[in-house]
Write an enzyme that holds these catalytic residues in place. Structure first.
Site, PDB file in Angstrom:
ATOM      1  N   HIS A   1      -4.462   5.033  -1.137  1.00  0.00           N
ATOM      2  CA  HIS A   1      -3.193   4.518  -1.697  1.00  0.00           C
ATOM      3  C   HIS A   1      -3.458   3.638  -2.917  1.00  0.00           C
ATOM      4  CE1 HIS A   1      -4.292   1.564   1.323  1.00  0.00           C
ATOM      5  NE2 HIS A   1      -3.792   2.246   2.339  1.00  0.00           N
TER       6      HIS A   1
ATOM      7  N   GLY B   1       3.532  -4.743   6.094  1.00  0.00           N
ATOM      8  CA  GLY B   1       3.689  -3.671   5.125  1.00  0.00           C
ATOM      9  C   GLY B   1       4.532  -2.509   5.574  1.00  0.00           C
TER      10      GLY B   1
ATOM     11  N   ARG C   1      -8.869   0.856  -0.138  1.00  0.00           N
ATOM     12  CA  ARG C   1      -9.708   1.545   0.845  1.00  0.00           C
ATOM     13  C   ARG C   1     -10.831   2.283   0.138  1.00  0.00           C
ATOM     14  NH1 ARG C   1      -7.008   1.826   6.127  1.00  0.00           N
ATOM     15  NH2 ARG C   1      -8.845   2.956   6.781  1.00  0.00           N
TER      16      ARG C   1
ATOM     17  N   THR D   1      -4.747   3.776   9.983  1.00  0.00           N
ATOM     18  CA  THR D   1      -4.578   2.396   9.531  1.00  0.00           C
ATOM     19  C   THR D   1      -5.712   1.581  10.158  1.00  0.00           C
ATOM     20  OG1 THR D   1      -3.059   0.506   9.479  1.00  0.00           O
ATOM     21  CG2 THR D   1      -2.950   1.899  11.428  1.00  0.00           C
ATOM     22  N   THR D   2      -5.765   0.278   9.872  1.00  0.00           N
ATOM     23  CA  THR D   2      -6.844  -0.553  10.406  1.00  0.00           C
ATOM     24  C   THR D   2      -6.640  -0.728  11.907  1.00  0.00           C
ATOM     25  OG1 THR D   2      -6.702  -1.681   8.292  1.00  0.00           O
ATOM     26  CG2 THR D   2      -8.163  -2.645   9.931  1.00  0.00           C
TER      27      THR D   2
ATOM     28  N   GLU E   1      -7.252 -13.676  10.243  1.00  0.00           N
ATOM     29  CA  GLU E   1      -5.957 -13.016  10.441  1.00  0.00           C
ATOM     30  C   GLU E   1      -6.034 -12.310  11.781  1.00  0.00           C
ATOM     31  OE1 GLU E   1      -4.118 -11.068   7.128  1.00  0.00           O
ATOM     32  OE2 GLU E   1      -3.179  -9.573   8.421  1.00  0.00           O
TER      33      GLU E   1
ATOM     34  N   HIS F   1       0.069  -6.820  11.402  1.00  0.00           N
ATOM     35  CA  HIS F   1      -0.078  -5.426  11.807  1.00  0.00           C
ATOM     36  C   HIS F   1       1.028  -5.030  12.779  1.00  0.00           C
ATOM     37  CE1 HIS F   1      -1.874  -1.505  12.261  1.00  0.00           C
ATOM     38  NE2 HIS F   1      -2.642  -1.824  11.244  1.00  0.00           N
ATOM     39  N   GLY F   2       1.794  -4.034  12.353  1.00  0.00           N
ATOM     40  CA  GLY F   2       2.834  -3.477  13.219  1.00  0.00           C
ATOM     41  C   GLY F   2       4.055  -4.364  13.399  1.00  0.00           C
TER      42      GLY F   2
ATOM     43  N   ASP G   1       0.824  -1.228   0.000  1.00  0.00           N
ATOM     44  CA  ASP G   1       0.000   0.000   0.000  1.00  0.00           C
ATOM     45  C   ASP G   1       0.850   1.267   0.000  1.00  0.00           C
ATOM     46  OD1 ASP G   1      -2.176  -1.651   0.259  1.00  0.00           O
ATOM     47  OD2 ASP G   1      -2.574  -1.151   2.365  1.00  0.00           O
ATOM     48  N   HIS G   2       1.934   1.255   0.782  1.00  0.00           N
ATOM     49  CA  HIS G   2       2.660   2.514   0.966  1.00  0.00           C
ATOM     50  C   HIS G   2       3.659   2.820  -0.149  1.00  0.00           C
ATOM     51  CE1 HIS G   2       0.290   3.242   4.350  1.00  0.00           C
ATOM     52  NE2 HIS G   2       0.644   2.098   4.921  1.00  0.00           N
TER      53      HIS G   2
HETATM   54  N1  PXP Z   1      -3.014  -7.124   7.797  1.00  0.00           N
HETATM   55  C1  PXP Z   1      -4.106  -6.333   7.647  1.00  0.00           C
HETATM   56  C2  PXP Z   1      -5.443  -6.989   7.583  1.00  0.00           C
HETATM   57  C3  PXP Z   1      -3.982  -4.937   7.539  1.00  0.00           C
HETATM   58  O1  PXP Z   1      -5.081  -4.160   7.399  1.00  0.00           O
HETATM   59  C4  PXP Z   1      -2.683  -4.375   7.557  1.00  0.00           C
HETATM   60  C5  PXP Z   1      -2.524  -2.895   7.384  1.00  0.00           C
HETATM   61  O2  PXP Z   1      -2.934  -2.510   6.118  1.00  0.00           O
HETATM   62  C6  PXP Z   1      -1.589  -5.243   7.687  1.00  0.00           C
HETATM   63  C7  PXP Z   1      -1.783  -6.609   7.826  1.00  0.00           C
HETATM   64  C8  PXP Z   1      -0.182  -4.742   7.665  1.00  0.00           C
HETATM   65  O3  PXP Z   1       0.082  -3.905   8.734  1.00  0.00           O
HETATM   66  P1  PXP Z   1       1.451  -3.090   8.748  1.00  0.00           P
HETATM   67  O4  PXP Z   1       1.405  -2.166   7.583  1.00  0.00           O
HETATM   68  O5  PXP Z   1       1.423  -2.399  10.067  1.00  0.00           O
HETATM   69  O6  PXP Z   1       2.561  -4.105   8.618  1.00  0.00           O
END
Ligand code: PXP
Length: 247
Positions: free
Chosen positions: A52, A215, A47, A102-103, A153, A193-194, A11-12
């Site tokens: 993005h 990500g 989104r 973010t989510t 997930e 995430h993170g 995404d980024h």
């Molecule tokens: N998994 C899901 C479902 C997400 O929404 C995200 C963020 O877009 C990620 C993983 C990845 O998170 P990060 O960008 O913090 O690694």
């Protein structure tokens, strides 16, 4: 034992491209690097506000077909239509609030059972592997199971935040219990995430977790080490053969 899979969320890269709208960095070139370093899949989040990833990216990535595509999306009719037109290999349903950066939390499956039980079958029928992005909560996992999805997930955002201040143990236990519960129910378990170099090993060593989606850290760290080196180092950590032997 199967090695854990890595899906890289790009995404980024699109965020950076959109800052100037000149077409670079081109995400179709980035995926060639991902293929070269043998990541397992590409993740993108379309989104609602298209901040993005754009609709055209979804079409072009599927057409390029270098790696399996995992489409993250909100449970809206518009997104379902796009998903059914594109047929990515997998799709992850996430909660979405317009203003969030973010989510921020998992999907509340338990309180949206009626809606989701209407919404999901069209995707499942198309043989798209559907997962639900949820907090590591046993009630949410039970609810996900009854909806007939392939996977959940687990949201590791809270664990990642607590890891920074070295207070992550109880959240890690929650993730371990949740992933064990998934395997008991026959649900595939992913996480994300993170995650970064310093906090990912403890998640990757949980043998019930089959896939990570990562990500923001990977793309940010590429400024310092390059994308190839960053991902190669990350994969060395998560695919370390000894990790998965630890209970
Ligand atoms: N998994 C899901 C479902 C997400 O929404 C995200 C963020 O877009 C990620 C993983 C990845 O998170 P990060 O960008 O913090 O690694």
């Amino acid at each position: 034992m199967e090695k854990i899979r890595l899906g890289v969320n790009i995404d980024h890269i699109a965020t950076l491209r959109n800052a100037r709208n000149e077409g670079y960095p081109n995400i179709l070139d980035v995926t060639k690097i991902l293929k070269k370093v043998k990541v397992d899949s590409i993740t993108i989040h379309l989104r609602e506000d298209r901040r993005h990833i754009k609709d055209k990216d979804v079409i072009e990535l599927k057409k390029q077909n270098l790696l399996p595509l995992n489409l993250e999306m909100a449970a809206t009719k518009e997104m379902r239509e796009i998903c059914i037109k594109t047929i990515p290999q997998s799709c992850c349903i996430v909660p979405e609030r317009r203003e969030e950066l973010t989510t921020e939390g998992g999907l509340d499956v338990k309180n949206q059972m009626n809606y989701l039980s209407d919404f999901l079958p069209e995707l499942i029928k198309k043989k798209i592997k559907v997962s639900l992005f949820i907090d590591p909560d046993l009630e949410q996992i039970k609810a996900a199971k009854t909806l007939g999805v392939q996977a959940v997930e687990l949201h590791t955002g809270k664990y990642s935040r607590l890891h920074k201040i070295n207070k992550f143990n109880s959240e890690l236990t929650r993730i371990k219990n949740a992933s064990f519960f998934c395997s008991e129910l026959g649900l595939k378990c992913h996480a994300g995430h993170g995650l970064n170099f310093s906090n990912v090993a403890k998640i990757a060593e949980i043998k019930e977790i089959e896939e990570l989606n990562v990500g923001h850290f990977l793309i940010s760290n590429s400024l310092f080490m390059g994308l190839e080196n960053t991902i190669t180092k990350f994969m060395k950590i998560i695919k370390h053969p000894n990790y998965r032997k630890i209970k």
